[in-house]
Design an enzyme around this catalytic site. Structure first.
Site, PDB file in Angstrom:
ATOM      1  N   TYR A 130     -14.758  -9.207   0.712  1.00 20.21           N
ATOM      2  CA  TYR A 130     -13.797  -9.443   1.857  1.00 20.21           C
ATOM      3  C   TYR A 130     -14.214 -10.379   3.108  1.00 20.21           C
ATOM      4  O   TYR A 130     -13.789 -11.715   3.163  1.00 20.21           O
ATOM      5  CB  TYR A 130     -13.004  -8.598   2.406  1.00 20.21           C
ATOM      6  CG  TYR A 130     -12.143  -8.715   3.849  1.00 20.21           C
ATOM      7  CD1 TYR A 130     -10.998  -9.387   3.433  1.00 20.21           C
ATOM      8  CD2 TYR A 130     -12.384  -8.589   4.870  1.00 20.21           C
ATOM      9  CE1 TYR A 130      -9.864  -9.802   4.353  1.00 20.21           C
ATOM     10  CE2 TYR A 130     -11.600  -8.676   5.948  1.00 20.21           C
ATOM     11  CZ  TYR A 130     -10.144  -9.267   5.544  1.00 20.21           C
ATOM     12  OH  TYR A 130      -9.142  -9.568   6.477  1.00 20.21           O
TER      13      TYR A 130
ATOM     14  N   ILE B 222     -13.288  11.289  10.651  1.00 26.19           N
ATOM     15  CA  ILE B 222     -14.132  10.121  11.300  1.00 26.19           C
ATOM     16  C   ILE B 222     -15.144   9.965  10.334  1.00 26.19           C
ATOM     17  O   ILE B 222     -15.829  10.878  10.088  1.00 26.19           O
ATOM     18  CB  ILE B 222     -14.561  10.519  12.678  1.00 26.19           C
ATOM     19  CG1 ILE B 222     -13.457  10.773  13.695  1.00 26.19           C
ATOM     20  CG2 ILE B 222     -15.509   9.618  13.590  1.00 26.19           C
ATOM     21  CD1 ILE B 222     -13.707  11.337  15.062  1.00 26.19           C
TER      22      ILE B 222
ATOM     23  N   ILE C  12       0.499  -8.576  10.602  1.00 22.69           N
ATOM     24  CA  ILE C  12       0.178  -9.596  11.572  1.00 22.69           C
ATOM     25  C   ILE C  12       1.209 -10.856  11.242  1.00 22.69           C
ATOM     26  O   ILE C  12       1.917 -11.045  12.395  1.00 22.69           O
ATOM     27  CB  ILE C  12      -1.269 -10.114  11.601  1.00 22.69           C
ATOM     28  CG1 ILE C  12      -2.115  -9.070  11.880  1.00 22.69           C
ATOM     29  CG2 ILE C  12      -1.262 -11.206  12.714  1.00 22.69           C
ATOM     30  CD1 ILE C  12      -3.734  -9.653  11.851  1.00 22.69           C
TER      31      ILE C  12
ATOM     32  N   ASP D 139       5.300 -15.188   0.938  1.00 26.90           N
ATOM     33  CA  ASP D 139       4.508 -13.791   0.625  1.00 26.90           C
ATOM     34  C   ASP D 139       4.683 -13.559  -0.608  1.00 26.90           C
ATOM     35  O   ASP D 139       5.849 -13.707  -1.218  1.00 26.90           O
ATOM     36  CB  ASP D 139       5.291 -12.860   1.663  1.00 26.90           C
ATOM     37  CG  ASP D 139       4.264 -11.836   1.909  1.00 26.90           C
ATOM     38  OD1 ASP D 139       3.743 -11.817   3.128  1.00 26.90           O
ATOM     39  OD2 ASP D 139       3.943 -11.111   0.980  1.00 26.90           O
TER      40      ASP D 139
END
Length: 302
Positions: free
Chosen positions: A141, A201, A12, A31
């Site tokens: 998180y 999946i 992002i 960064d």
């Protein structure tokens, strides 16, 4: 105008840097990993520092000189890896946030735009998810992202810095990780398709996700840095306002599916985006269905 993007070499962050450069901002980037040359914009200034280390304060303060706004995207991402390494995630995500907030206060930065996550909500039966719902994170998180929001609100009240937190919902788009430990479901699916493998999946595939295009997230950040309607620690959902099951997403690839063991995750996410519309004058522009179909067409042309 001079701005700073932390985590500006990430998925992002790099998209945000590119857009800011395009809009003629003077862009500084911090960064802790600048190894991906493909995500480096030659018109921005890059600095490799670990924001969780207070020993870097002096260097960070110099970078913040005359900076108007900071976009704080630097973080270790993803729910499952945070469960495997909660201490490492805590050191990186929480300390980096309080450190850069304090540095911004000391350097008289006007506004701080914080990248949060829909992981803050955890599992909730009430849809769509609204910012005033009680947080219920299911992972370190998610808890760290929620604490970052608390820090932003506290710093706005105590120190007077303008802050706003954006809760992202399942971001996808150009530059996303394809394969590897930090990939989300679309990155995994594209990697498997590219390599002629079935799409894996988790669980039965009926779990629903609100997929949000990275370009829309970038626009939300820029609007959040400028809007006169925010700056007091507000929290805003940034999602598409609709959702798809993982099975529906997999069907767009027209590739064999393989079901594997489920993981701890919410059954559904769906953002109520009224606040972002009202306070930022922001609207999502891209549907995940059309984006995936176009990516597959482009891939088949190669």
């Amino acid at each position: 105008m001079k701005v700073l993007v932390t985590g500006g070499a990430g998925f992002i962050g790099s998209n945000l840097v590119n857009k800011l450069v395009e809009l003629d901002y003077q862009v500084e980037v911090i960064d802790n990993n600048l190894s991906d040359a493909g995500k480096i914009n030659k018109k921005a200034n890059y600095h490799q520092y670990d924001l969780s280390d207070v020993n870097n304060f002096n260097q960070v303060s110099r970078i913040l000189n005359s900076v108007d706004s900071v976009f704080h995207l630097a973080a270790k991402a993803r729910v499952q890896p945070s469960i495997d390494d909660p201490v490492g995630y805590e050191l990186n995500n929480t300390l980096s946030t309080v450190n850069i907030l304090k540095a911004c206060v000391d350097s008289d930065v006007r506004r701080f735009v914080y990248s949060s996550s829909s992981s803050v909500y955890g599992d909730n039966d009430n849809m769509p998810l609204k910012e005033n719902f009680k947080p219920n994170p299911l992972s370190p998180y998610g808890a760290q992202k929620y604490y970052g929001e608390i820090l932003c609100n506290t710093f706005a009240e105590v120190y007077g810095i303008e802050t706003v937190s954006l809760r992202y919902f399942n971001v996808y788009g150009e530059g996303q990780n394809i394969g590897g430990a930090y990939s989300l479901v679309l990155g995994i699916f594209f990697d498997q398709m590219f390599n002629g493998k079935p799409l894996t999946i988790r669980g039965d595939g009926t779990q629903k996700r609100d997929f949000t295009y990275v370009g829309d997230v970038v626009n939300a950040n820029i609007l959040a840095s400028k809007s006169h309607m925010v700056g007091s620690g507000e929290v805003l959902n940034i999602g598409n306002g609709d959702n798809r099951t993982i099975n529906q997403i997999a069907d767009l690839f027209d590739v064999k599916k393989e079901y594997i063991e489920p993981v701890l995750e919410p059954k559904e996410t769906l953002a109520d985006i009224k606040l972002a519309k009202d306070l930022l004058n922001w609207e999502p522009t891209t549907s995940v269905d059309s984006w995936i179909k176009q990516q597959i067409i482009d891939y088949e042309k190669k």
